[in-house]
Enzyme design. Structure first.
Site, PDB file in Angstrom:
ATOM      1  N   VAL A 105       0.861  -1.176   0.000  1.00  0.00           N
ATOM      2  CA  VAL A 105       0.000   0.000   0.000  1.00  0.00           C
ATOM      3  C   VAL A 105       0.895   1.223   0.000  1.00  0.00           C
ATOM      4  O   VAL A 105       1.996   1.208   0.561  1.00  0.00           O
ATOM      5  CB  VAL A 105      -0.981   0.028   1.206  1.00  0.00           C
ATOM      6  CG1 VAL A 105      -2.054  -1.035   1.039  1.00  0.00           C
ATOM      7  CG2 VAL A 105      -0.247  -0.136   2.514  1.00  0.00           C
ATOM      8  N   SER A 106       0.423   2.289  -0.647  1.00  0.00           N
ATOM      9  CA  SER A 106       1.266   3.471  -0.860  1.00  0.00           C
ATOM     10  C   SER A 106       1.415   4.350   0.368  1.00  0.00           C
ATOM     11  O   SER A 106       2.408   5.050   0.509  1.00  0.00           O
ATOM     12  CB  SER A 106       0.711   4.316  -2.007  1.00  0.00           C
ATOM     13  OG  SER A 106       0.681   3.549  -3.181  1.00  0.00           O
ATOM     14  N   THR A 107       0.415   4.353   1.245  1.00  0.00           N
ATOM     15  CA  THR A 107       0.501   5.200   2.436  1.00  0.00           C
ATOM     16  C   THR A 107       0.317   4.349   3.683  1.00  0.00           C
ATOM     17  O   THR A 107      -0.280   3.264   3.638  1.00  0.00           O
ATOM     18  CB  THR A 107      -0.569   6.307   2.426  1.00  0.00           C
ATOM     19  OG1 THR A 107      -1.860   5.706   2.547  1.00  0.00           O
ATOM     20  CG2 THR A 107      -0.497   7.143   1.151  1.00  0.00           C
ATOM     21  N   GLN A 130      -3.411   3.488   4.560  1.00  0.00           N
ATOM     22  CA  GLN A 130      -4.128   2.451   3.819  1.00  0.00           C
ATOM     23  C   GLN A 130      -3.955   1.106   4.517  1.00  0.00           C
ATOM     24  O   GLN A 130      -2.947   0.851   5.181  1.00  0.00           O
ATOM     25  CB  GLN A 130      -3.612   2.364   2.383  1.00  0.00           C
ATOM     26  CG  GLN A 130      -3.965   3.584   1.549  1.00  0.00           C
ATOM     27  CD  GLN A 130      -3.322   3.514   0.167  1.00  0.00           C
ATOM     28  OE1 GLN A 130      -2.152   3.205   0.034  1.00  0.00           O
ATOM     29  NE2 GLN A 130      -4.115   3.812  -0.850  1.00  0.00           N
TER      30      GLN A 130
END
Length: 192
Positions: free
Chosen positions: A9-11, A14
């Site tokens: 996940v990018s952040t 998330q």
């Protein structure tokens, strides 16, 4: 053969639980998960650990290919490297991406050809644009700090047996800059 899952996940906000659950349900015996890591980064902590864990004959399973990389060129390179190591790739949401089957390998091969065509086309367009700009008298890049006056000073100092580091310190530029400028000056006006 071990099925190894990779989720990302990018952040940090998330939640990768959906990916992890889908990977486990699809047969992944071990799942590596990166949180807060961009797909543009080639090196990510859990991705690096996953690559280290994979062995010949294993299958790397992802929820979607974009979990691995957002760059087509990097993705193709990565899949080729996995193939050379004897590791297959399977995507849960993209069933055509399954290098364990003949059809999956064929589709991957077609995708790889088009991705390489895209990269080559971009490269050729860039080269064509640069050649056109040069033909119009435009040269890209950073302007040189070596003015004709500085080149003359460097030539005089060199004639007086000054070293490149001494010339660079005097002019306040790098040694490589001095060497390039003197070489370019020699190419324009060769010694008799």
């Amino acid at each position: 053969m071990t099925i190894v899952g990779y989720a990302r996940v990018s952040t940090r906000e998330q939640n990768p639980a959906q990916q992890e659950a889908a990977l486990t349900a699809a047969g992944a015996e071990r799942v590596f998960t990166d949180r807060g890591e961009s797909s543009r980064k080639i090196s990510r902590p859990q991705w690096d650990a996953c690559l280290d864990y994979l062995r010949e004959g294993d299958v790397l399973m992802v929820y979607r290919l974009d979990r691995l990389s957002s760059s087509d060129a990097h993705l193709i390179t990565l899949i080729n490297e996995l193939g050379q190591r004897g590791v297959d790739l399977r995507s849960i949401t993209e069933p055509a991406i399954d290098t364990t089957s003949p059809m999956g390998r064929a589709l991957y091969g077609i995708m790889a050809v088009f991705a390489q065509l895209r990269v080559d086309t971009i490269r050729q367009n860039t080269l064509d644009g640069l050649a056109h700009a040069r033909s119009q008298g435009r040269v890209g890049g950073r302007p040189t700090v070596m003015t004709p006056e500085r080149v003359a000073v460097a030539q005089q100092m060199r004639a007086e047996k000054a070293t490149f580091p001494q010339i660079a310190r005097t002019l306040g530029v790098g040694e490589a800059t001095v060497k390039r400028a003197l070489a370019a000056a020699r190419a324009v006006t060769p010694n008799p």
